[in-house]
Design a protein around this motif. Sequence first.
Motif, PDB file in Angstrom:
ATOM      1  N   ASP A 355       0.971  -1.215  -0.044  1.00  0.00           N
ATOM      2  CA  ASP A 355       0.137  -0.108   0.008  1.00  0.00           C
ATOM      3  C   ASP A 355       0.859   1.195   0.033  1.00  0.00           C
ATOM      4  O   ASP A 355       1.932   1.262   0.813  1.00  0.00           O
ATOM      5  CB  ASP A 355      -0.873  -0.045   1.209  1.00  0.00           C
ATOM      6  CG  ASP A 355      -2.086  -0.924   1.393  1.00  0.00           C
ATOM      7  OD1 ASP A 355      -2.093  -1.637   0.357  1.00  0.00           O
ATOM      8  OD2 ASP A 355      -2.679  -1.083   2.266  1.00  0.00           O
ATOM      9  N   VAL A 356       0.560   2.181  -0.829  1.00  0.00           N
ATOM     10  CA  VAL A 356       1.085   3.410  -0.848  1.00  0.00           C
ATOM     11  C   VAL A 356       0.044   4.409  -0.678  1.00  0.00           C
ATOM     12  O   VAL A 356      -0.964   4.670  -1.433  1.00  0.00           O
ATOM     13  CB  VAL A 356       1.958   3.731  -1.961  1.00  0.00           C
ATOM     14  CG1 VAL A 356       2.631   5.488  -1.980  1.00  0.00           C
ATOM     15  CG2 VAL A 356       2.949   2.718  -2.253  1.00  0.00           C
ATOM     16  N   GLN A 357      -0.136   5.156   0.825  1.00  0.00           N
ATOM     17  CA  GLN A 357      -1.215   6.064   1.000  1.00  0.00           C
ATOM     18  C   GLN A 357      -0.834   7.194   1.291  1.00  0.00           C
ATOM     19  O   GLN A 357       0.387   7.465   1.922  1.00  0.00           O
ATOM     20  CB  GLN A 357      -1.807   5.257   2.391  1.00  0.00           C
ATOM     21  CG  GLN A 357      -2.990   5.980   2.645  1.00  0.00           C
ATOM     22  CD  GLN A 357      -3.937   5.295   3.614  1.00  0.00           C
ATOM     23  OE1 GLN A 357      -3.416   4.160   4.367  1.00  0.00           O
ATOM     24  NE2 GLN A 357      -5.246   5.446   3.500  1.00  0.00           N
ATOM     25  N   ASP A 358      -1.371   8.217   0.758  1.00  0.00           N
ATOM     26  CA  ASP A 358      -0.854   9.712   0.892  1.00  0.00           C
ATOM     27  C   ASP A 358      -2.112  10.358   1.289  1.00  0.00           C
ATOM     28  O   ASP A 358      -3.197   9.991   1.358  1.00  0.00           O
ATOM     29  CB  ASP A 358      -0.328  10.123  -0.281  1.00  0.00           C
ATOM     30  CG  ASP A 358      -1.190  10.320  -1.345  1.00  0.00           C
ATOM     31  OD1 ASP A 358      -2.377  11.175  -1.129  1.00  0.00           O
ATOM     32  OD2 ASP A 358      -1.044   9.907  -2.702  1.00  0.00           O
ATOM     33  N   VAL A 413     -11.070  13.385  -3.500  1.00  0.00           N
ATOM     34  CA  VAL A 413     -10.750  14.623  -3.740  1.00  0.00           C
ATOM     35  C   VAL A 413     -10.379  15.067  -2.404  1.00  0.00           C
ATOM     36  O   VAL A 413     -11.468  15.553  -1.516  1.00  0.00           O
ATOM     37  CB  VAL A 413     -11.473  15.374  -4.523  1.00  0.00           C
ATOM     38  CG1 VAL A 413     -10.973  16.890  -4.830  1.00  0.00           C
ATOM     39  CG2 VAL A 413     -11.617  14.739  -6.187  1.00  0.00           C
ATOM     40  N   GLY A 414      -9.257  15.822  -2.091  1.00  0.00           N
ATOM     41  CA  GLY A 414      -8.896  16.727  -0.926  1.00  0.00           C
ATOM     42  C   GLY A 414      -8.639  15.651   0.405  1.00  0.00           C
ATOM     43  O   GLY A 414      -8.216  16.232   1.406  1.00  0.00           O
ATOM     44  N   GLU A 415      -8.757  14.401   0.131  1.00  0.00           N
ATOM     45  CA  GLU A 415      -8.483  13.562   1.401  1.00  0.00           C
ATOM     46  C   GLU A 415      -7.165  12.378   1.129  1.00  0.00           C
ATOM     47  O   GLU A 415      -6.784  12.118   2.128  1.00  0.00           O
ATOM     48  CB  GLU A 415      -9.722  12.564   1.825  1.00  0.00           C
ATOM     49  CG  GLU A 415     -10.869  13.439   2.128  1.00  0.00           C
ATOM     50  CD  GLU A 415     -11.952  12.620   2.540  1.00  0.00           C
ATOM     51  OE1 GLU A 415     -11.925  11.248   2.647  1.00  0.00           O
ATOM     52  OE2 GLU A 415     -13.100  13.101   2.519  1.00  0.00           O
ATOM     53  N   GLY A 416      -6.838  12.178   0.007  1.00  0.00           N
ATOM     54  CA  GLY A 416      -5.653  11.599  -0.364  1.00  0.00           C
ATOM     55  C   GLY A 416      -6.168  10.296  -1.104  1.00  0.00           C
ATOM     56  O   GLY A 416      -7.180  10.126  -1.470  1.00  0.00           O
ATOM     57  N   SER A 417      -4.942   9.479  -1.372  1.00  0.00           N
ATOM     58  CA  SER A 417      -5.160   8.461  -2.347  1.00  0.00           C
ATOM     59  C   SER A 417      -4.436   6.970  -1.543  1.00  0.00           C
ATOM     60  O   SER A 417      -3.560   7.255  -0.927  1.00  0.00           O
ATOM     61  CB  SER A 417      -4.543   8.600  -3.592  1.00  0.00           C
ATOM     62  OG  SER A 417      -4.920   9.984  -3.998  1.00  0.00           O
ATOM     63  N   LEU A 418      -5.049   6.081  -1.995  1.00  0.00           N
ATOM     64  CA  LEU A 418      -4.432   4.901  -1.608  1.00  0.00           C
ATOM     65  C   LEU A 418      -4.091   4.110  -2.914  1.00  0.00           C
ATOM     66  O   LEU A 418      -5.020   3.517  -3.753  1.00  0.00           O
ATOM     67  CB  LEU A 418      -5.317   3.922  -0.853  1.00  0.00           C
ATOM     68  CG  LEU A 418      -4.923   2.375  -0.478  1.00  0.00           C
ATOM     69  CD1 LEU A 418      -3.717   2.379   0.327  1.00  0.00           C
ATOM     70  CD2 LEU A 418      -6.077   1.739   0.323  1.00  0.00           C
TER      71      LEU A 418
END
Length: 433
Positions: A355-358, A413-418
């Motif tokens: 997982d790459v979570q930002d 949008v605005g919260e990040g991505s996984l």
Amino acid sequence: MHNPWISEAWRGGFLLGGAWFVGWLIGHPQTLLLIAMGAYLGWHFYNLYRLERWYRKRQRFHPPAAGGVWGEVFHHIYQLQQRNRKRKRKLARMLARFNEFTSAMPDAIVVLSEDDQIEWLNKAAQHHLGLNPKQDVGQRIDNLVRHPRFANFLTRGDYSKALELPSPMGTQHTLSVRIVPYGNRRRLLVVRDITRLKHLERVRQDFIANVSHELRTPLTVVAGYLENMADAGDECSQRWGKSIDQMQGQSRRMIRIVEDLLTLSRLEADDAPPLQDEVAVPAILAAIREEAIALSGEAGHEISLEADRSLWLRGGEKALYGVFSNLVFNAVQYTPPGSAIRIHWYRKNGHLYLDVQDSGMGISAQHLPRLTERFYRVDPGRSREHGGTGLGLAIVKHGLERHGGRLEIESRVGEGSLFRCVFPADLAIDHAN
Ligand code: ADP
């Protein structure tokens, strides 16, 4: 309405009554009654015989003429026969049309029973798979189409995707095999010749690979001369300093695009050997994390890594490095300074996950399905600004597919991505420290 039973009753009554009356007149009523009954019974037998004979010799079209109830019986049976004949003719016409249409079909169709036995096949199946309708009906299909990938495909039970196979006839053809379950646990095997499609795909891949390859040398030369000019420190470089800077930036970008296109071609190549390195994923991730911290620089992203240290992977080290680094570097590029990025490598429910979570800008839902297409960017300006080629996620997708894995993306949008890479469990190597 005319009722045959009433006239039959009249006929019988009249005959027997008449015989009894005449017998009474001549003094032998019982004898005449018996004779009349015998004659009546004989007439019934005669008609029964005619009915049986008529039915036996079906070639006689019209029923024999008969009166009373027998006429009615003949008539009903005749009507029933006519109706059956019509139905049979209709069915035969339909069957002939079906046979015509299935033999005209360019795709092979094989009907398989529950135990993978061939129940029926069309003409194209003889041509594509070398099956013989006389000998092979009733045989198991995996005894006749012998390819390990086909045997796996047949037993796997997941038929959502087609399987590509070299032709079992030993020709250079490529077949696409689909299985469609239907009816009472039966399956339809549909085989299509995709040689032309594969050829076109190969031509396209080769073209991109060749163009990229041809461009690499001239670009390297141009970039080299530009570097010399920038370093010269003479009058020319001072005068053209800004332009040389821009040219250097653009040539570097072109080199990156060419390199990415070459990477993609390598990943897409069908004849590439299987990836069999023992890849130390935790060490690779640690190195990528260091590079990401350097890339972030003053932006100061908080990049954390949590990895199962004993979990390694069988695959291609270079390809996996490309996959993971693209995801982590994207997270740095599309996340505001100082925000957190989490890298997590683990095993769960029979699969391996990265997982790459930002906590960055996120991506709206309408872009998600197209994100892994070549050159697809949500915000082209921003991508170019940080030197993006628009090929990163395409490389990720193909890199994962080479390992039998897939990419899952969740984002708001605005919260990040996984970005989640999913690998099949059989690639895991338990590496004791
Ligand atoms: P690029 O070189 O433009 O980064 P990629 O294929 O790596 O190309 O990514 C495609 C697009 O997906 C990017 O242009 C960007 O709009 C979006 N994207 C990728 N990663 C992220 C992320 N972590 N957060 C937000 N958007 C992202």
